[in-house]
Design a protein around this motif. Structure first.
Motif, PDB file in Angstrom:
ATOM      1  N   LEU A 173       0.749  -1.105   0.053  1.00 13.11           N
ATOM      2  CA  LEU A 173       0.003  -0.173  -0.115  1.00 13.11           C
ATOM      3  C   LEU A 173       0.860   1.353  -0.031  1.00 13.11           C
ATOM      4  O   LEU A 173       1.916   0.931   0.565  1.00 13.11           O
ATOM      5  CB  LEU A 173      -0.946   0.286   1.344  1.00 13.11           C
ATOM      6  N   LEU A 174       0.162   2.388  -0.445  1.00 14.68           N
ATOM      7  CA  LEU A 174       0.906   3.751  -0.303  1.00 14.68           C
ATOM      8  C   LEU A 174       0.063   4.428   0.743  1.00 14.68           C
ATOM      9  O   LEU A 174      -0.929   5.050   0.554  1.00 14.68           O
ATOM     10  CB  LEU A 174       0.999   4.387  -1.725  1.00 14.68           C
ATOM     11  N   PRO A 175       0.493   4.556   1.939  1.00 16.62           N
ATOM     12  CA  PRO A 175      -0.265   4.993   3.127  1.00 16.62           C
ATOM     13  C   PRO A 175      -0.476   6.640   3.147  1.00 16.62           C
ATOM     14  O   PRO A 175      -0.955   7.111   3.782  1.00 16.62           O
ATOM     15  CB  PRO A 175       0.390   4.660   4.353  1.00 16.62           C
ATOM     16  N   ASP A 176       0.587   7.201   2.089  1.00 12.34           N
ATOM     17  CA  ASP A 176       0.408   8.760   2.104  1.00 12.34           C
ATOM     18  C   ASP A 176      -0.629   8.988   0.970  1.00 12.34           C
ATOM     19  O   ASP A 176      -0.555  10.341   0.740  1.00 12.34           O
ATOM     20  CB  ASP A 176       1.810   9.342   1.951  1.00 12.34           C
ATOM     21  N   ALA A 194      -3.078  15.727   8.098  1.00 14.99           N
ATOM     22  CA  ALA A 194      -3.456  15.251   6.971  1.00 14.99           C
ATOM     23  C   ALA A 194      -4.365  14.049   6.911  1.00 14.99           C
ATOM     24  O   ALA A 194      -3.993  13.359   7.820  1.00 14.99           O
ATOM     25  CB  ALA A 194      -2.252  14.832   6.164  1.00 14.99           C
ATOM     26  N   TYR A 195      -5.364  13.973   6.233  1.00 16.25           N
ATOM     27  CA  TYR A 195      -6.443  12.924   6.165  1.00 16.25           C
ATOM     28  C   TYR A 195      -5.607  11.585   5.859  1.00 16.25           C
ATOM     29  O   TYR A 195      -5.083  11.313   4.685  1.00 16.25           O
ATOM     30  CB  TYR A 195      -7.642  12.989   5.361  1.00 16.25           C
ATOM     31  N   THR A 196      -5.421  10.681   6.812  1.00 13.13           N
ATOM     32  CA  THR A 196      -4.618   9.471   6.602  1.00 13.13           C
ATOM     33  C   THR A 196      -5.270   8.155   6.560  1.00 13.13           C
ATOM     34  O   THR A 196      -6.220   7.978   7.642  1.00 13.13           O
ATOM     35  CB  THR A 196      -3.432   9.335   7.700  1.00 13.13           C
ATOM     36  N   MET A 197      -5.257   7.141   5.844  1.00 12.59           N
ATOM     37  CA  MET A 197      -5.805   5.941   5.889  1.00 12.59           C
ATOM     38  C   MET A 197      -5.550   5.209   7.255  1.00 12.59           C
ATOM     39  O   MET A 197      -4.454   5.240   7.684  1.00 12.59           O
ATOM     40  CB  MET A 197      -5.394   5.244   4.596  1.00 12.59           C
ATOM     41  N   MET A 251       6.769   7.177   6.988  1.00  4.93           N
ATOM     42  CA  MET A 251       6.827   7.878   5.892  1.00  4.93           C
ATOM     43  C   MET A 251       7.591   9.132   5.934  1.00  4.93           C
ATOM     44  O   MET A 251       8.528   9.260   4.862  1.00  4.93           O
ATOM     45  CB  MET A 251       5.520   8.066   5.330  1.00  4.93           C
ATOM     46  N   GLU A 252       7.553   9.967   6.732  1.00  7.24           N
ATOM     47  CA  GLU A 252       8.573  10.873   6.490  1.00  7.24           C
ATOM     48  C   GLU A 252       9.894  10.876   6.690  1.00  7.24           C
ATOM     49  O   GLU A 252      10.692  11.267   6.169  1.00  7.24           O
ATOM     50  CB  GLU A 252       8.172  11.903   8.046  1.00  7.24           C
ATOM     51  N   HIS A 253       9.999   9.385   7.460  1.00  4.01           N
ATOM     52  CA  HIS A 253      11.395   8.926   8.008  1.00  4.01           C
ATOM     53  C   HIS A 253      12.083   8.719   6.549  1.00  4.01           C
ATOM     54  O   HIS A 253      13.312   8.890   5.972  1.00  4.01           O
ATOM     55  CB  HIS A 253      11.388   8.051   8.777  1.00  4.01           C
ATOM     56  N   LEU A 254      11.232   7.937   5.739  1.00  2.51           N
ATOM     57  CA  LEU A 254      11.822   7.487   4.231  1.00  2.51           C
ATOM     58  C   LEU A 254      11.775   8.579   3.384  1.00  2.51           C
ATOM     59  O   LEU A 254      12.827   8.520   2.756  1.00  2.51           O
ATOM     60  CB  LEU A 254      10.799   6.481   3.490  1.00  2.51           C
ATOM     61  N   ILE A 255      10.929   9.567   3.182  1.00  2.00           N
ATOM     62  CA  ILE A 255      11.190  10.675   2.553  1.00  2.00           C
ATOM     63  C   ILE A 255      12.254  11.499   2.583  1.00  2.00           C
ATOM     64  O   ILE A 255      12.907  11.998   1.708  1.00  2.00           O
ATOM     65  CB  ILE A 255       9.814  11.591   2.542  1.00  2.00           C
ATOM     66  N   ARG A 256      12.517  11.560   3.931  1.00  2.00           N
ATOM     67  CA  ARG A 256      13.680  12.447   4.274  1.00  2.00           C
ATOM     68  C   ARG A 256      15.080  12.032   3.879  1.00  2.00           C
ATOM     69  O   ARG A 256      16.049  12.279   3.778  1.00  2.00           O
ATOM     70  CB  ARG A 256      13.800  12.870   5.883  1.00  2.00           C
ATOM     71  N   ARG A 268      -1.410  16.276  -0.582  1.00  7.64           N
ATOM     72  CA  ARG A 268      -1.635  15.375   0.411  1.00  7.64           C
ATOM     73  C   ARG A 268      -2.531  16.025   1.496  1.00  7.64           C
ATOM     74  O   ARG A 268      -3.160  15.205   2.269  1.00  7.64           O
ATOM     75  CB  ARG A 268      -0.236  15.469   1.229  1.00  7.64           C
ATOM     76  N   TYR A 269      -2.952  17.340   1.616  1.00  6.88           N
ATOM     77  CA  TYR A 269      -3.508  17.846   2.536  1.00  6.88           C
ATOM     78  C   TYR A 269      -4.948  18.201   2.021  1.00  6.88           C
ATOM     79  O   TYR A 269      -5.804  18.797   2.895  1.00  6.88           O
ATOM     80  CB  TYR A 269      -2.866  19.039   3.092  1.00  6.88           C
ATOM     81  N   LYS A 270      -5.344  17.713   1.203  1.00  9.28           N
ATOM     82  CA  LYS A 270      -6.819  17.963   0.546  1.00  9.28           C
ATOM     83  C   LYS A 270      -7.910  17.382   1.312  1.00  9.28           C
ATOM     84  O   LYS A 270      -7.547  16.289   2.055  1.00  9.28           O
ATOM     85  CB  LYS A 270      -6.759  17.420  -0.806  1.00  9.28           C
TER      86      LYS A 270
END
Length: 282
Positions: A173-176, A194-197, A251-256, A268-270
């Motif tokens: 899955l893509l949780p973001d 952010a609305y998160t699954m 996810m923040e950890h991976l992105i950084r 992401r914040y819609k």
């Protein structure tokens, strides 16, 4: 349009990336809404535009490589950190692979399927069918490849994922990705709610599956990709909201680790759209 996809699927990866990078900058230049969102999302995470400007070209590369990824010969790739995946399988657990909209995120599932599906069963991936009939057909054909089973974002698809995990198989899955209204909770992501699954958390909690983080890094000059795997740092909290926050932080950890390849232009914040809920009740 499928003919066009097949035409580009035989192009060398380096050429697709050159064309994609140019396309990414054209879109950035002509779309003030997209440009503003990309810059603001990156700034919210603490990055100046100059630090992540490469993300503009990588967004275009992501689109340009799709024909090759879906319909062409296998892309050159290697992996790191696969020991955590081996350990989860050896323990008889299913695996929930989580990856953000970063790099060639679709390839991470293909890489895992090529490595483990023959011995451990297929990887079931969740996808949202395209509205255009031709694209929906291409996506279904491309994503249902050896070792992979693509299921739609419906209650039936969620049930298939649960059954796969209970058989000791893996799902991805893509949780973001912003879920429909009723299928998530508001949780901080780079300092803003952010609305998160909740699906990823519920799948892991209800089946006892291991959570493995994955990111697929695009190498320069079309040399291929590297898929990095790592375990979730600590077990998921039993409380839903706390566990969802853990996923966002992961996810923040991976992105950084490679912010230049994240899709900062993603909305992401819609606000979530209204849609029939696909709950996890089994």
């Amino acid at each position: 349009m499928p003919v066009v996809f097949r035409f580009f699927s035989v192009f060398p990866l380096w050429l697709l990336h050159v064309m994609g990078a140019a396309m990414g900058w054209v879109v950035f230049a002509v779309s003030p809404v997209y440009r503003k969102r990309l810059v603001e999302n990156a700034r919210r995470a603490g990055y100046r535009f100059g630090e992540v400007r490469a993300a503009v070209g990588h967004a275009g590369r992501m689109v340009a490589e799709l024909p090759r990824l879906w319909l062409g010969a296998p892309l050159p790739s290697r992996m790191t950190g696969e020991a955590c995946v081996e350990q989860a399988y050896a323990a008889g657990r299913g695996i929930v692979f989580l990856t953000p909209h970063q790099g060639c995120f679709e390839l991470s599932a293909q890489v895992a399927a090529r490595r483990w599906s023959a011995a451990r069963g297929p990887i079931t991936v969740l996808y949202r069918p395209a509205r255009q009939a031709w694209l929906a057909s291409v996506m279904e054909t491309a994503r249902n490849r050896p070792g992979m089973l693509a299921v739609p974002t419906t209650l039936s698809g969620v049930r298939q994922m649960i059954k796969a995990l209970r058989r000791g198989e893996a799902v991805g899955l893509l949780p973001d990705q912003v879920p429909p209204d009723g299928q998530g909770v508001w949780s901080p992501f780079f300092g803003r709610d952010a609305y998160t699954m909740t699906l990823a958390v519920r799948l892991a909690q209800q089946t006892g599956a291991a959570v493995v983080l994955a990111r697929c890094e695009r190498l320069p000059w079309g040399r291929g990709f590297v898929t990095h795997f790592e375990p979730l740092p600590v077990p998921l909290d039993e409380r839903l909201e706390s566990a969802v926050l853990q996923i966002n932080q992961a996810m923040e950890h991976l992105i950084r680790q490679c912010p230049q390849q994240y899709l900062w232009g993603y909305a992401r914040y819609k606000q979530p759209r209204a849609e029939a809920a696909a709950g996890v009740t089994e």
